[in-house]
Design a protein around this motif. Sequence first.
Motif, PDB file in Angstrom:
ATOM      1  N   THR A 167       0.801  -1.217   0.000  1.00  0.00           N
ATOM      2  CA  THR A 167       0.000   0.000   0.000  1.00  0.00           C
ATOM      3  C   THR A 167       0.840   1.275   0.000  1.00  0.00           C
ATOM      4  O   THR A 167       0.570   2.213  -0.747  1.00  0.00           O
ATOM      5  CB  THR A 167      -0.925   0.007   1.232  1.00  0.00           C
ATOM      6  OG1 THR A 167      -1.756  -1.163   1.202  1.00  0.00           O
ATOM      7  CG2 THR A 167      -1.806   1.249   1.249  1.00  0.00           C
ATOM      8  N   THR A 198       0.362  -9.854  -1.341  1.00  0.00           N
ATOM      9  CA  THR A 198      -0.676  -8.817  -1.320  1.00  0.00           C
ATOM     10  C   THR A 198      -0.419  -7.786  -2.409  1.00  0.00           C
ATOM     11  O   THR A 198      -1.349  -7.335  -3.091  1.00  0.00           O
ATOM     12  CB  THR A 198      -0.739  -8.149   0.063  1.00  0.00           C
ATOM     13  OG1 THR A 198      -0.982  -9.154   1.065  1.00  0.00           O
ATOM     14  CG2 THR A 198      -1.850  -7.116   0.125  1.00  0.00           C
ATOM     15  N   TRP A 199       0.835  -7.400  -2.593  1.00  0.00           N
ATOM     16  CA  TRP A 199       1.188  -6.500  -3.697  1.00  0.00           C
ATOM     17  C   TRP A 199       0.753  -7.094  -5.030  1.00  0.00           C
ATOM     18  O   TRP A 199       0.195  -6.393  -5.884  1.00  0.00           O
ATOM     19  CB  TRP A 199       2.698  -6.240  -3.707  1.00  0.00           C
ATOM     20  CG  TRP A 199       3.121  -5.261  -4.766  1.00  0.00           C
ATOM     21  CD1 TRP A 199       3.298  -3.915  -4.617  1.00  0.00           C
ATOM     22  CD2 TRP A 199       3.394  -5.549  -6.141  1.00  0.00           C
ATOM     23  NE1 TRP A 199       3.673  -3.352  -5.813  1.00  0.00           N
ATOM     24  CE2 TRP A 199       3.742  -4.327  -6.768  1.00  0.00           C
ATOM     25  CE3 TRP A 199       3.386  -6.707  -6.909  1.00  0.00           C
ATOM     26  CZ2 TRP A 199       4.084  -4.239  -8.120  1.00  0.00           C
ATOM     27  CZ3 TRP A 199       3.711  -6.634  -8.254  1.00  0.00           C
ATOM     28  CH2 TRP A 199       4.058  -5.409  -8.845  1.00  0.00           C
ATOM     29  N   SER A 207      -1.629  -9.208  -5.647  1.00  0.00           N
ATOM     30  CA  SER A 207      -3.084  -9.156  -5.781  1.00  0.00           C
ATOM     31  C   SER A 207      -3.536  -7.777  -6.256  1.00  0.00           C
ATOM     32  O   SER A 207      -4.357  -7.649  -7.172  1.00  0.00           O
ATOM     33  CB  SER A 207      -3.751  -9.491  -4.442  1.00  0.00           C
ATOM     34  OG  SER A 207      -3.544 -10.835  -4.085  1.00  0.00           O
ATOM     35  N   ILE A 208      -3.001  -6.721  -5.621  1.00  0.00           N
ATOM     36  CA  ILE A 208      -3.396  -5.367  -6.002  1.00  0.00           C
ATOM     37  C   ILE A 208      -2.905  -5.045  -7.399  1.00  0.00           C
ATOM     38  O   ILE A 208      -3.618  -4.423  -8.204  1.00  0.00           O
ATOM     39  CB  ILE A 208      -2.860  -4.358  -4.963  1.00  0.00           C
ATOM     40  CG1 ILE A 208      -3.547  -4.594  -3.610  1.00  0.00           C
ATOM     41  CG2 ILE A 208      -3.105  -2.928  -5.429  1.00  0.00           C
ATOM     42  CD1 ILE A 208      -3.014  -3.721  -2.488  1.00  0.00           C
ATOM     43  N   SER A 267      -9.749  -6.752  -6.056  1.00  0.00           N
ATOM     44  CA  SER A 267     -10.346  -5.864  -5.055  1.00  0.00           C
ATOM     45  C   SER A 267     -10.398  -6.507  -3.679  1.00  0.00           C
ATOM     46  O   SER A 267     -10.770  -5.859  -2.695  1.00  0.00           O
ATOM     47  CB  SER A 267     -11.766  -5.471  -5.482  1.00  0.00           C
ATOM     48  OG  SER A 267     -12.592  -6.626  -5.594  1.00  0.00           O
ATOM     49  N   VAL A 316      -8.181  -8.690  -0.754  1.00  0.00           N
ATOM     50  CA  VAL A 316      -6.821  -8.993  -0.326  1.00  0.00           C
ATOM     51  C   VAL A 316      -6.858  -9.848   0.936  1.00  0.00           C
ATOM     52  O   VAL A 316      -7.901 -10.012   1.575  1.00  0.00           O
ATOM     53  CB  VAL A 316      -6.008  -7.703  -0.082  1.00  0.00           C
ATOM     54  CG1 VAL A 316      -5.635  -7.032  -1.390  1.00  0.00           C
ATOM     55  CG2 VAL A 316      -6.761  -6.736   0.825  1.00  0.00           C
ATOM     56  N   THR A 344      -5.294  -1.224   3.690  1.00  0.00           N
ATOM     57  CA  THR A 344      -4.973  -2.117   2.567  1.00  0.00           C
ATOM     58  C   THR A 344      -6.237  -2.543   1.838  1.00  0.00           C
ATOM     59  O   THR A 344      -6.277  -2.567   0.605  1.00  0.00           O
ATOM     60  CB  THR A 344      -4.205  -3.354   3.059  1.00  0.00           C
ATOM     61  OG1 THR A 344      -3.056  -2.950   3.805  1.00  0.00           O
ATOM     62  CG2 THR A 344      -3.751  -4.204   1.880  1.00  0.00           C
ATOM     63  N   HIS A 358      -7.396   0.390  -0.166  1.00  0.00           N
ATOM     64  CA  HIS A 358      -6.502   0.599  -1.304  1.00  0.00           C
ATOM     65  C   HIS A 358      -6.855  -0.355  -2.438  1.00  0.00           C
ATOM     66  O   HIS A 358      -6.898   0.043  -3.609  1.00  0.00           O
ATOM     67  CB  HIS A 358      -5.056   0.379  -0.848  1.00  0.00           C
ATOM     68  CG  HIS A 358      -4.034   1.056  -1.700  1.00  0.00           C
ATOM     69  ND1 HIS A 358      -3.771   2.404  -1.617  1.00  0.00           N
ATOM     70  CD2 HIS A 358      -3.200   0.574  -2.653  1.00  0.00           C
ATOM     71  CE1 HIS A 358      -2.816   2.724  -2.476  1.00  0.00           C
ATOM     72  NE2 HIS A 358      -2.451   1.626  -3.115  1.00  0.00           N
ATOM     73  N   ALA A 359      -7.107  -1.609  -2.088  1.00  0.00           N
ATOM     74  CA  ALA A 359      -7.452  -2.602  -3.106  1.00  0.00           C
ATOM     75  C   ALA A 359      -8.821  -2.318  -3.718  1.00  0.00           C
ATOM     76  O   ALA A 359      -8.992  -2.335  -4.943  1.00  0.00           O
ATOM     77  CB  ALA A 359      -7.417  -4.005  -2.504  1.00  0.00           C
ATOM     78  N   PRO A 374      -0.299   0.036  -6.578  1.00  0.00           N
ATOM     79  CA  PRO A 374       0.456  -0.458  -5.426  1.00  0.00           C
ATOM     80  C   PRO A 374       1.546   0.524  -5.011  1.00  0.00           C
ATOM     81  O   PRO A 374       2.124   1.233  -5.824  1.00  0.00           O
ATOM     82  CB  PRO A 374       1.076  -1.764  -5.951  1.00  0.00           C
ATOM     83  CG  PRO A 374       0.218  -2.183  -7.096  1.00  0.00           C
ATOM     84  CD  PRO A 374      -0.283  -0.911  -7.715  1.00  0.00           C
TER      85      PRO A 374
END
Length: 328
Positions: free
Chosen positions: A203, A258-259, A261-262, A267, A269, A299, A302-303, A309
């Motif tokens: 994030t 996680t990075w 995924s974004i 959408s 995570v 997070t 953000h997603a 990212p």
Amino acid sequence: MTPSRPVVVYGAGAVGGVIAARLHLAGVAVSAVARGDHLDAIRRRGLTVVTQTGSETVRVPAAPSAGEIDWTAAPLAILAVKSQQSAAALDDLRAHAPRSTPLFIAQNGVANEAAALRLFADVYGITVMLPSAHLKPGVVVQQCSPIAGILDLGRFPAGSDATAAAASALLRSAGFASEVRPDVMAWKHRKLIANLANGALATYQPGPDTDELIRRVREEGEQVLAAARIPVVTAEQDLQRRGDLLQGRARRDAFGSTWQSIARGRSDVETDWLNGEIVLTARLHGLSAPVNQLIQRVTAEHARGGHTPRSREAAPDLDAVLQQALGD
């Protein structure tokens, strides 16, 4: 279990894809469950695993659901989807896999094993130390070499048996370091502490403010687990186990699951099962975990917002954390 026992990898993304490819290259009969463009690419071109020395493409049979997997040969199953996808995956497995199927949980977090044990009697945790990436359909990246990663495992909630020993041997034959750990969940809780940084790394812009948030989110996680008297192996034990096994060059365009995924536009995570696990544990024991609650919230926002990212400024959130700490 014999070395020739087939394996179903449910979730052929970064971790599951590398596991499936390496098992196939070791001569194991592997099938995979994948989805979307990734599934289409695997079916058309095969599954490509990229390493530091080149790439190999393997023809792994792939299906969109457990309903298209052949379960007659009594395979073991490795669950490797993200934790937010576990409920749907377990529903699918319950509908089609025999209840006698040994189910190995190769996922971050510590809640998936208990969810699986509601449905299957033989559940095993795997502590996943497997730096990998999945950013393009049909392609996964193994970031370590020559050891592909560390996949220690044990029976859930604790213990070991012949199936665990045989599965560990199978993984070693495929190029992974693997030992049977009767206390596997203590190891997975140590991995959870490391994964508490995933949301911040995905994030926030890199810099000292982000580094301080990461330090604080992990410190808070340690404190909550200790207060709850949850067994966790020490950081020294973890460091000793890793040793120099995880050698490789991290991709500059892949900063953790996680990075990824974004970056792929997801959408949803995994932080509800990482930072959210600390928040839940704190609440169950009359405590608070404000830093983990912050990372969990921002997070997810953000997603859902479709943001780039590593684009959020960390300073305002760190200031809020410091002000709250002063107030406490």
